[in-house]
Motif scaffolding. Structure first.
Motif, mmCIF file in Angstrom:
data_model
loop_
_atom_site.group_PDB
_atom_site.id
_atom_site.type_symbol
_atom_site.label_atom_id
_atom_site.label_comp_id
_atom_site.label_asym_id
_atom_site.label_seq_id
_atom_site.Cartn_x
_atom_site.Cartn_y
_atom_site.Cartn_z
ATOM 1 N N VAL A 35 1.206 -11.821 4.745
ATOM 2 C CA VAL A 35 0.191 -11.655 3.700
ATOM 3 C C VAL A 35 -0.958 -10.807 4.253
ATOM 4 O O VAL A 35 -1.530 -11.130 5.297
ATOM 5 C CB VAL A 35 -0.336 -13.020 3.228
ATOM 6 N N PRO A 36 -1.308 -9.735 3.560
ATOM 7 C CA PRO A 36 -2.414 -8.881 4.039
ATOM 8 C C PRO A 36 -3.781 -9.487 3.709
ATOM 9 O O PRO A 36 -3.889 -10.393 2.881
ATOM 10 C CB PRO A 36 -2.203 -7.578 3.257
ATOM 11 N N ASN A 37 -4.796 -8.969 4.353
ATOM 12 C CA ASN A 37 -6.172 -9.376 4.054
ATOM 13 C C ASN A 37 -6.649 -8.566 2.849
ATOM 14 O O ASN A 37 -6.777 -7.352 2.902
ATOM 15 C CB ASN A 37 -7.070 -9.114 5.266
ATOM 16 N N LEU A 38 -6.939 -9.277 1.764
ATOM 17 C CA LEU A 38 -7.295 -8.610 0.518
ATOM 18 C C LEU A 38 -8.795 -8.684 0.224
ATOM 19 O O LEU A 38 -9.272 -8.047 -0.709
ATOM 20 C CB LEU A 38 -6.527 -9.245 -0.646
ATOM 21 N N GLN A 47 -3.487 -5.860 -5.907
ATOM 22 C CA GLN A 47 -2.240 -6.107 -6.641
ATOM 23 C C GLN A 47 -1.140 -5.153 -6.191
ATOM 24 O O GLN A 47 0.009 -5.558 -6.007
ATOM 25 C CB GLN A 47 -2.491 -5.971 -8.145
ATOM 26 N N GLN A 48 -1.488 -3.893 -6.011
ATOM 27 C CA GLN A 48 -0.502 -2.909 -5.567
ATOM 28 C C GLN A 48 0.036 -3.249 -4.180
ATOM 29 O O GLN A 48 1.238 -3.127 -3.920
ATOM 30 C CB GLN A 48 -1.122 -1.514 -5.578
ATOM 31 N N LYS A 49 -0.870 -3.690 -3.276
ATOM 32 C CA LYS A 49 -0.439 -4.049 -1.926
ATOM 33 C C LYS A 49 0.519 -5.234 -1.950
ATOM 34 O O LYS A 49 1.524 -5.259 -1.214
ATOM 35 C CB LYS A 49 -1.655 -4.368 -1.055
ATOM 36 N N LEU A 50 0.214 -6.212 -2.769
ATOM 37 C CA LEU A 50 1.073 -7.392 -2.846
ATOM 38 C C LEU A 50 2.425 -7.050 -3.474
ATOM 39 O O LEU A 50 3.480 -7.509 -2.998
ATOM 40 C CB LEU A 50 0.384 -8.498 -3.646
ATOM 41 N N GLU A 51 2.405 -6.277 -4.531
ATOM 42 C CA GLU A 51 3.666 -5.894 -5.185
ATOM 43 C C GLU A 51 4.552 -5.081 -4.255
ATOM 44 O O GLU A 51 5.780 -5.187 -4.288
ATOM 45 C CB GLU A 51 3.359 -5.094 -6.455
ATOM 46 N N ALA A 52 3.936 -4.256 -3.402
ATOM 47 C CA ALA A 52 4.705 -3.408 -2.485
ATOM 48 C C ALA A 52 5.508 -4.217 -1.478
ATOM 49 O O ALA A 52 6.533 -3.751 -0.966
ATOM 50 C CB ALA A 52 3.775 -2.438 -1.761
ATOM 51 N N ILE A 53 5.067 -5.449 -1.173
ATOM 52 C CA ILE A 53 5.793 -6.285 -0.202
ATOM 53 C C ILE A 53 6.485 -7.462 -0.882
ATOM 54 O O ILE A 53 6.927 -8.407 -0.220
ATOM 55 C CB ILE A 53 4.851 -6.793 0.908
ATOM 56 N N GLY A 54 6.577 -7.411 -2.203
ATOM 57 C CA GLY A 54 7.341 -8.433 -2.911
ATOM 58 C C GLY A 54 6.571 -9.690 -3.270
ATOM 59 O O GLY A 54 7.173 -10.730 -3.551
ATOM 60 N N LEU A 55 5.255 -9.616 -3.300
ATOM 61 C CA LEU A 55 4.437 -10.772 -3.678
ATOM 62 C C LEU A 55 3.720 -10.488 -4.994
ATOM 63 O O LEU A 55 3.557 -9.338 -5.395
ATOM 64 C CB LEU A 55 3.404 -11.086 -2.588
ATOM 65 N N GLN A 76 -8.762 -15.488 -1.249
ATOM 66 C CA GLN A 76 -7.334 -15.549 -1.543
ATOM 67 C C GLN A 76 -6.791 -16.887 -1.059
ATOM 68 O O GLN A 76 -7.225 -17.405 -0.028
ATOM 69 C CB GLN A 76 -6.599 -14.382 -0.880
ATOM 70 N N THR A 77 -5.844 -17.465 -1.832
ATOM 71 C CA THR A 77 -5.363 -18.812 -1.504
ATOM 72 C C THR A 77 -4.445 -18.837 -0.283
ATOM 73 O O THR A 77 -4.426 -19.826 0.443
ATOM 74 C CB THR A 77 -4.611 -19.417 -2.706
ATOM 75 N N ILE A 78 -3.680 -17.791 -0.066
ATOM 76 C CA ILE A 78 -2.830 -17.714 1.121
ATOM 77 C C ILE A 78 -3.547 -16.860 2.159
ATOM 78 O O ILE A 78 -3.915 -15.713 1.892
ATOM 79 C CB ILE A 78 -1.448 -17.118 0.793
ATOM 80 N N ARG A 79 -3.761 -17.420 3.322
ATOM 81 C CA ARG A 79 -4.579 -16.760 4.329
ATOM 82 C C ARG A 79 -3.941 -15.473 4.857
ATOM 83 O O ARG A 79 -2.714 -15.385 4.972
ATOM 84 C CB ARG A 79 -4.835 -17.710 5.496
ATOM 85 N N PRO A 80 -4.766 -14.490 5.198
ATOM 86 C CA PRO A 80 -4.245 -13.250 5.782
ATOM 87 C C PRO A 80 -3.469 -13.547 7.067
ATOM 88 O O PRO A 80 -3.881 -14.371 7.877
ATOM 89 C CB PRO A 80 -5.513 -12.436 6.078
#
Length: 200
Positions: A35-38, A47-55, A76-80
């Motif tokens: 999970v990246p740091n958003l 949103q684009q970063k998450l979609e690019a890795i399937g999230l 963000q709920t899931i930590r970087p």
């Protein structure tokens, strides 16, 4: 007899390991991603970063930080750096375009300084200052916004500086410059108004 027992044991072992394999395939149905740091990024970029890795991404709350523009990710709920399976949804808290506005409560001539500060804090106001005037100690005489008296019910952003005008405990007494109090009376005989001094 021994052969039958051995067959049952072999079958049980095969079933056990087959179940473990199935369980592993089921839980590892997707690739693990980091999970990246958003935080601090605009919502569309996150949103684009998450979609690019399937999230996926879902906005669940808003906050307000005046140093950020609107639609910037605050939390963000899931930590970087955490590893999760693809398909997970990361819930986001984004920055509002402006601070939320709250209706001012009735404070002037209605409560003490401590009560007024407690009410403002409970409503979310961050900045409160005090201006003293002669009067009953710690009694709120007025509430000012941008130097002007505020009206109860007026909607004000919670980031606004609120000034409480309170009494300093010093009550002024009228004094005429001598040790006498001015007493006013009507002189019926001459039909004019006049004053007389009554010694203290």
């Amino acid at each position: 007899m021994l052969g039958n027992c051995l067959g049952v044991v072999v079958a049980a072992v095969v079933v056990f390991f087959g179940f473990l394999y199935y369980l592993q395939c089921y839980t590892d149905h997707g690739d693990s991603v980091t999970v990246p740091n958003l935080r601090g990024q605009r919502l569309d970029v996150a949103q684009q970063k998450l979609e690019a890795i399937g999230l996926g991404a879902r906005v669940v709350d808003t906050g307000y930080v005046d140093t950020y523009v609107g639609d910037v990710v605050l939390e963000q709920t899931i930590r970087p750096g955490e590893h999760v399976k693809t398909g997970r949804i990361v819930e986001l808290t984004i920055n509002a375009a402006s601070a939320r506005a709250i209706a001012l409560p009735m404070l002037a001539d209605n409560c003490s300084r401590r009560e007024a500060e407690a009410k403002l804090k409970a409503l979310g106001f961050k900045s409160v200052r005090v201006e003293y005037i002669p009067g009953d100690q710690d009694w709120v005489y007025d509430v000012k916004i941008h130097g002007k008296s505020a009206v109860p019910g007026e909607r004000v952003p919670v980031t606004t500086l609120v000034t409480l005008v309170i009494g300093d405990g010093v009550v002024e007494e009228e004094y005429n410059g001598s040790d006498t109090l001015d007493t006013y009376y009507l002189d019926d005989e001459i039909g004019t108004d006049s004053y007389s001094d009554i010694p203290l």
